[in-house]
Write an enzyme that holds these catalytic residues in place. Structure first.
Site, PDB file in Angstrom:
ATOM      1  N   ARG A  51      70.270  78.111  49.976  1.00 46.17           N
ATOM      2  CA  ARG A  51      71.515  78.362  49.604  1.00 46.17           C
ATOM      3  C   ARG A  51      71.916  79.706  48.879  1.00 46.17           C
ATOM      4  NH1 ARG A  51      70.324  73.749  50.593  1.00 46.17           N
ATOM      5  NH2 ARG A  51      68.242  74.533  49.726  1.00 46.17           N
ATOM      6  N   THR A  52      70.854  80.212  48.109  1.00 45.11           N
ATOM      7  CA  THR A  52      71.495  81.513  47.205  1.00 45.11           C
ATOM      8  C   THR A  52      71.489  82.811  48.174  1.00 45.11           C
ATOM      9  OG1 THR A  52      70.317  80.479  45.221  1.00 45.11           O
ATOM     10  CG2 THR A  52      70.749  82.877  45.201  1.00 45.11           C
ATOM     11  N   LYS A  80      51.879  94.899  51.599  1.00 43.65           N
ATOM     12  CA  LYS A  80      51.245  96.025  51.729  1.00 43.65           C
ATOM     13  C   LYS A  80      50.815  96.431  50.316  1.00 43.65           C
ATOM     14  CE  LYS A  80      53.710  97.497  55.679  1.00 43.65           C
ATOM     15  NZ  LYS A  80      54.301  98.609  56.560  1.00 43.65           N
ATOM     16  N   ARG A 101      65.360  87.992  44.389  1.00 43.79           N
ATOM     17  CA  ARG A 101      64.862  86.572  43.834  1.00 43.79           C
ATOM     18  C   ARG A 101      63.217  87.242  43.755  1.00 43.79           C
ATOM     19  NH1 ARG A 101      65.868  80.674  45.312  1.00 43.79           N
ATOM     20  NH2 ARG A 101      67.419  81.101  43.833  1.00 43.79           N
TER      21      ARG A 101
END
Length: 304
Positions: A51-52, A80, A101
């Site tokens: 959703r976000t 990495k 996020r």
């Protein structure tokens, strides 16, 4: 240049302007078709999201802009060993604004300190989820016509739920808000939240049974029990179906009560509730696009 790390980064007056812009976008979408022509949004998602991430991408696309980014840490240079600070420095060379996020609390703030472009916190661990809070506030304001003088029940995972923590912190700035926290003992709202409410003399109560408080609520904010926040499977299985909102419980509620949910849901709201006109969680998802469109426009203007 401004960033959004917390809902409190905007004053209530600034939020009113943001919500007015979001409502204008809702009513006049064609007016904003080319508002971000030539602009690029980077979506840097170090943990999964549907959703976000998609609502940010939808928002930028509807504004005429473009999107680059990654949807999990494994597909970025974090795999990495690259630091968040270095990543945002590079992203700043490629884009005009970033939504990030991250599973670690405070990671978007670290990025903002090193960034050459506005950074939006799209969720950091169990800490904050400010754009979900803006979505929640816009939904309440649009459907109730106000952001004050109501009783809100927050139900489910109140310990780990960043959406809950963000919403509480945002709502305490409005007049005559009463909180009812509905959760099992193991998932109670953190002490720092209740300490803050006591300091501000804001009324709240903590209960276990949802049925006992349904008749008193103007808004019910349901949340799922988050499997990804648990340290062992046994505790999750024991608590995951602790609350299930169904038509029997809805019959106890006020005729104009709103049911909100940040989604995704699992079992905590029965699908039979979807037909109830008080079920607002899918409308809430749509408001999430409008408020993110308004936020992108506002932050890009601040960066000029």
């Amino acid at each position: 240049m401004r960033h959004l790390m917390s809902p409190l980064d905007f004053t209530t007056e600034e939020l009113e302007r943001l919500f007015d812009l979001a409502n204008d976008i809702e009513q006049n979408p064609r007016k904003y078709d080319h508002a971000c022509d030539g602009k690029i949004l980077a979506t840097c998602f170090y943990e999964p999201s549907t959703r976000t991430r998609l609502s940010f991408e939808s928002a930028m696309t509807r504004l005429g802009g473009r999107i680059i980014g990654f949807s999990d840490a494994a597909s970025s240079s974090a795999s990495k060993g690259e630091s968040v600070s270095d990543t945002i420095r590079i992203i700043s060379c490629y884009s005009d604004i970033c939504a990030m996020r991250h599973p670690k609390e405070g990671a978007p703030m670290v990025a903002a300190e090193k960034s050459g472009i506005p950074v939006i916190n799209a969720g950091d661990g169990g800490h904050q989820h400010p754009t979900q809070t803006l979505t929640d506030l816009l939904t309440i304001r649009s459907m109730k016509g106000k952001l004050d003088n109501f009783t809100i029940g927050l139900c489910g995972d109140l310990k780990f739920g960043r959406t809950v923590h963000s919403l509480i912190n945002a709502l305490v700035r409005y007049q005559n808000i009463r909180f009812i926290f509905i959760s099992p003992e193991e998932l109670k709202v953190p002490d720092y939240i209740t300490d803050m409410l006591r300091e501000k003399n804001i009324p709240y109560e903590e209960v276990i049974r949802l049925e006992d408080v349904m008749p008193h609520l103007d808004i019910l904010y349901m949340t799922r029990v988050q499997k990804e926040r648990f340290f062992n499977e046994e505790d999750y299985v024991r608590l995951k179906d602790f609350y299930i909102l169904d038509t029997v419980k809805m019959a106890l509620a006020k005729k104009d009560m709103l049911v909100l949910h940040p989604l995704p849901r699992v079992n905590e709201i029965s699908v039979e509730v979807d037909k109830d006109p008080r079920a607002a969680y899918f409308k809430q998802a749509k408001y999430g696009v409008y408020v993110r469109m308004a936020l992108i426009l506002t932050l890009l203007e601040s960066a000029q």
